[in-house]
Design an enzyme around this catalytic site. Structure first.
Site, PDB file in Angstrom:
ATOM      1  N   GLU A 163       0.823  -1.210   0.000  1.00 33.44           N
ATOM      2  CA  GLU A 163       0.000   0.000   0.000  1.00 33.44           C
ATOM      3  C   GLU A 163       0.859   1.263   0.000  1.00 33.44           C
ATOM      4  O   GLU A 163       1.766   1.390   0.833  1.00 33.44           O
ATOM      5  CB  GLU A 163      -0.899   0.019   1.252  1.00 33.44           C
ATOM      6  CG  GLU A 163      -1.918  -1.103   1.285  1.00 33.44           C
ATOM      7  CD  GLU A 163      -2.842  -1.025   2.500  1.00 33.44           C
ATOM      8  OE1 GLU A 163      -2.766  -0.048   3.278  1.00 33.44           O
ATOM      9  OE2 GLU A 163      -3.652  -1.957   2.663  1.00 33.44           O
ATOM     10  N   GLU A 165      -8.643   1.705  -4.521  1.00 32.34           N
ATOM     11  CA  GLU A 165      -9.716   1.426  -3.552  1.00 32.34           C
ATOM     12  C   GLU A 165     -10.485   2.693  -3.209  1.00 32.34           C
ATOM     13  O   GLU A 165      -9.903   3.704  -2.806  1.00 32.34           O
ATOM     14  CB  GLU A 165      -9.117   0.780  -2.280  1.00 32.34           C
ATOM     15  CG  GLU A 165     -10.192   0.445  -1.244  1.00 32.34           C
ATOM     16  CD  GLU A 165      -9.760  -0.555  -0.187  1.00 32.34           C
ATOM     17  OE1 GLU A 165      -8.658  -1.122  -0.295  1.00 32.34           O
ATOM     18  OE2 GLU A 165     -10.551  -0.760   0.759  1.00 32.34           O
TER      19      GLU A 165
HETATM   20  O1  KIV Z   1      -6.697  -6.943   1.983  1.00 33.16           O
HETATM   21  C1  KIV Z   1      -7.535  -6.901   1.063  1.00 33.16           C
HETATM   22  O2  KIV Z   1      -8.485  -7.678   0.999  1.00 33.16           O
HETATM   23  C2  KIV Z   1      -7.362  -5.885   0.044  1.00 33.16           C
HETATM   24  C3  KIV Z   1      -8.470  -5.709  -0.944  1.00 33.16           C
HETATM   25  C4  KIV Z   1      -9.580  -4.970  -0.331  1.00 33.16           C
HETATM   26  C5  KIV Z   1      -8.002  -5.065  -2.192  1.00 33.16           C
HETATM   27  O3  KIV Z   1      -6.379  -5.200   0.031  1.00 33.16           O
END
Ligand code: KIV
Length: 272
Positions: free
Chosen positions: A122, A189
């Site tokens: 991220e 997201e």
């Molecule tokens: O951890 C997860 O499930 C994610 C998705 C929402 C993309 O990062």
């Protein structure tokens, strides 16, 4: 002569070709062998061992507590359930931020110990060095921009990100940077559809949206949410394909009734 029944695995190159061909990419989360096997056989192209396991598997309020060891355990179970899907694993909170050497060793542990095919991390410019170092070791990286749940305490809420010009501009720059660094794709997201569309047009790597509208190259959902196992999570972007909470609840009650009523097991369900 032996006829090989080998199934061809989806790769990061397949995803790029899908974008070029205008074919949408389907991605779902998986955290265990049994579910991974079903989703793989159903033809889902990408399985994400998401740190959302922290919420839906472990019952934490956020994704922050899950550890690298726990992610590796889940990922190796998922890998054993797949033949075709590309398996991507989230680097959990605290294993890559601010220290690119640590980021590389976390990514290597995931790849070596679980057998996964790529990692997801991220952030944008602030984790540039970590992304570069992981990529330099030949590990494919999927970026993640917009609402990044590992930063929830910075954001304060799970509402739509990048509605304001300044944040939208930053996100667009980050997307270009992730492409330039060599990421094979980007999860977007919870951002406005128009912004996701603009980002998708501006880069040649695929974008996979969750709450990012219909103009992205693919979609991802948390499997527990789309199957209706989680009950109270109801964001606008979520389509529930089943109500498994109810199905499992009803099945458990029926089973209990049968046990109490001496109805289970019956004669044919016993050994002579
Ligand atoms: O951890 C997860 O499930 C994610 C998705 C929402 C993309 O990062």
């Amino acid at each position: 002569m032996s006829i090989s029944k080998e199934v061809k695995r989806i790769t990061v190159h397949t995803l790029r070709q899908m974008k070029e061909a205008g074919e949408k990419i389907s991605m779902l989360t998986a955290y265990d062998y049994s579910m991974a096997r079903i989703l793989d056989e159903a033809g889902i192209e990408v399985l994400l061992v998401g740190d959302s396991a922290s919420n839906v598997v472990a019952g934490h309020e956020t994704t922050l507590p899950i550890t690298l060891d726990q992610m590796i355990f889940l990922a190796e179970s998922v890998i054993r359930g797949t033949q075709k899907a590309l398996v991507v694993v989230d680097l959990p909170f605290g294993t890559y931020q601010g220290n690119s050497k640590k980021a590389l060793s976390s990514a290597i542990r995931i790849m070596k110990e679980s057998g996964a095919h790529a990692v997801k991390i991220e952030g944008g410019i602030e984790i540039k060095d970590s992304i570069k170092r992981i990529l330099s070791a030949g590990v494919p990286v999927l970026g993640h921009l917009g609402l990044t749940p590992q930063s929830i305490y910075k954001f304060g809420t799970y509402t739509v990100r990048a509605k304001e010009e300044e944040e939208a501009e930053r996100l667009k720059k980050d997307a270009l940077l992730l492409e330039e660094l060599g990421c094979f794709g980007i999860v977007l997201e919870k951002i406005p559809t128009t912004l996701a569309a603009e980002v998708t047009r501006s880069i040649s790597i695929p974008t996979i949206g969750i709450g990012a509208g219909d103009k992205v190259d693919g979609q991802v959902l948390v499997t527990h949410d789309m199957l209706g196992i989680t009950k109270d999570f109801k964001p606008r972007f979520l389509r529930r394909y089943r109500d498994l909470y109810k199905d499992i609840f009803d099945a458990a009650q029926e089973y209990k009734k049968d046990v109490k009523n001496f109805d289970f097991p019956n004669q044919s369900e016993q050994y002579k």
